[in-house]
Design a protein around this motif. Structure first.
Motif, PDB file in Angstrom:
ATOM      1  N   MET A   1       0.840  -1.179   0.000  1.00 18.44           N
ATOM      2  CA  MET A   1       0.000   0.000   0.000  1.00 18.44           C
ATOM      3  C   MET A   1       0.886   1.243   0.000  1.00 18.44           C
ATOM      4  O   MET A   1       1.887   1.314   0.701  1.00 18.44           O
ATOM      5  CB  MET A   1      -0.912  -0.015   1.227  1.00 18.44           C
ATOM      6  N   ILE A   2       0.501   2.248  -0.787  1.00 23.28           N
ATOM      7  CA  ILE A   2       1.249   3.496  -0.866  1.00 23.28           C
ATOM      8  C   ILE A   2       0.853   4.391   0.304  1.00 23.28           C
ATOM      9  O   ILE A   2      -0.326   4.584   0.589  1.00 23.28           O
ATOM     10  CB  ILE A   2       0.963   4.225  -2.193  1.00 23.28           C
ATOM     11  N   GLU A   3       1.850   4.930   0.962  1.00 21.52           N
ATOM     12  CA  GLU A   3       1.583   5.869   2.044  1.00 21.52           C
ATOM     13  C   GLU A   3       1.500   7.281   1.471  1.00 21.52           C
ATOM     14  O   GLU A   3       2.202   7.618   0.523  1.00 21.52           O
ATOM     15  CB  GLU A   3       2.705   5.788   3.074  1.00 21.52           C
ATOM     16  N   LEU A   4       0.651   8.109   2.074  1.00 23.71           N
ATOM     17  CA  LEU A   4       0.477   9.477   1.598  1.00 23.71           C
ATOM     18  C   LEU A   4       1.798  10.224   1.495  1.00 23.71           C
ATOM     19  O   LEU A   4       2.016  10.974   0.557  1.00 23.71           O
ATOM     20  CB  LEU A   4      -0.477  10.255   2.501  1.00 23.71           C
ATOM     21  N   LYS A   5       2.679  10.025   2.456  1.00 21.29           N
ATOM     22  CA  LYS A   5       3.947  10.768   2.471  1.00 21.29           C
ATOM     23  C   LYS A   5       4.821  10.448   1.264  1.00 21.29           C
ATOM     24  O   LYS A   5       5.725  11.205   0.935  1.00 21.29           O
ATOM     25  CB  LYS A   5       4.715  10.506   3.768  1.00 21.29           C
ATOM     26  N   ASN A   6       4.543   9.329   0.587  1.00 22.92           N
ATOM     27  CA  ASN A   6       5.343   8.928  -0.567  1.00 22.92           C
ATOM     28  C   ASN A   6       4.760   9.390  -1.900  1.00 22.92           C
ATOM     29  O   ASN A   6       5.374   9.200  -2.941  1.00 22.92           O
ATOM     30  CB  ASN A   6       5.510   7.406  -0.584  1.00 22.92           C
ATOM     31  N   ILE A   7       3.581   9.974  -1.880  1.00 25.06           N
ATOM     32  CA  ILE A   7       2.955  10.434  -3.123  1.00 25.06           C
ATOM     33  C   ILE A   7       3.561  11.775  -3.515  1.00 25.06           C
ATOM     34  O   ILE A   7       3.623  12.707  -2.721  1.00 25.06           O
ATOM     35  CB  ILE A   7       1.423  10.535  -2.965  1.00 25.06           C
ATOM     36  N   ARG A   8       4.044  11.851  -4.750  1.00 24.50           N
ATOM     37  CA  ARG A   8       4.747  13.049  -5.217  1.00 24.50           C
ATOM     38  C   ARG A   8       3.892  13.972  -6.068  1.00 24.50           C
ATOM     39  O   ARG A   8       4.216  15.142  -6.248  1.00 24.50           O
ATOM     40  CB  ARG A   8       5.996  12.627  -5.982  1.00 24.50           C
ATOM     41  N   HIS A   9       2.798  13.460  -6.632  1.00 23.18           N
ATOM     42  CA  HIS A   9       1.942  14.275  -7.490  1.00 23.18           C
ATOM     43  C   HIS A   9       0.471  13.969  -7.196  1.00 23.18           C
ATOM     44  O   HIS A   9       0.073  12.810  -7.119  1.00 23.18           O
ATOM     45  CB  HIS A   9       2.209  13.979  -8.975  1.00 23.18           C
ATOM     46  N   TRP A  10      -0.300  15.029  -7.080  1.00 21.91           N
ATOM     47  CA  TRP A  10      -1.745  14.938  -6.900  1.00 21.91           C
ATOM     48  C   TRP A  10      -2.395  15.679  -8.056  1.00 21.91           C
ATOM     49  O   TRP A  10      -2.079  16.841  -8.308  1.00 21.91           O
ATOM     50  CB  TRP A  10      -2.168  15.595  -5.586  1.00 21.91           C
ATOM     51  N   VAL A  11      -3.308  15.017  -8.746  1.00 22.89           N
ATOM     52  CA  VAL A  11      -4.001  15.640  -9.862  1.00 22.89           C
ATOM     53  C   VAL A  11      -5.473  15.792  -9.471  1.00 22.89           C
ATOM     54  O   VAL A  11      -6.139  14.809  -9.134  1.00 22.89           O
ATOM     55  CB  VAL A  11      -3.865  14.807 -11.156  1.00 22.89           C
TER      56      VAL A  11
END
Length: 164
Positions: free
Chosen positions: A1-11
């Protein structure tokens, strides 16, 4: 599961997403679309509404249908239909704060124009959260949800879809 802190781009989508559809902002744009069609195609208001709806369903946006079937100037159309009263939107400090908490870069992706997106963001008080906007002009007037504008946006902004 991807953690929020690891997300680099939000569209983020814009219209009826970052603000509730109950504001009826888009209905103001619809009225102007019909007026533009009436004036430019010399049709009745009933015919204009039918054309607007048909082109939206057949071409993804009314503009796309007008461009393909009537050689309408896209920039003239977009300027006309986005000449609305944005005061229907209220500052949303909770939304601004929640978006600010998200790590990484935030991007607006809209079938509208950059100018429209900027006005909406300013009215909502969220403009400082977004540094990039990908609009219908950037998408070569190919509307979401077609895949081509997504691919182009990813390429232009250098988004690594595996790790974003």
């Amino acid at each position: 599961m991807i953690e929020l802190k690891n997300i680099r781009h939000w569209v983020f989508d814009l219209d009826n997403t970052l603000y509730p559809n109950t504001t009826n902002l888009f209905s103001k744009i619809d009225v102007l679309m019909c007026k533009f069609i009436e004036d430019n195609l010399k049709v009745s208001s009933e015919e204009a509404l039918a054309i607007k709806d048909t082109y939206f369903h057949e071409h993804g946006t009314t503009l796309n249908g007008l461009m393909k079937n009537h050689k309408i100037d896209a920039e003239e159309f977009l300027e006309f239909v986005h000449d609305i009263d944005y005061s229907l939107l209220q500052k949303d400090f909770d939304l601004a704060n929640e978006i600010k908490k998200l790590p990484g870069e935030k991007i607006i992706f809209t079938n509208g124009t950059k100018k429209h997106a900027q006005k909406v963001m300013e009215q909502l008080g969220i403009e400082n959260n977004f540094k990039k906007i990908f609009d219908i002009v950037d998408a070569d007037f190919i509307p979401k949800p077609e895949i081509e504008p997504y691919k182009k946006m990813i390429s232009i902004f250098g988004i690594n879809t595996k790790n974003s």
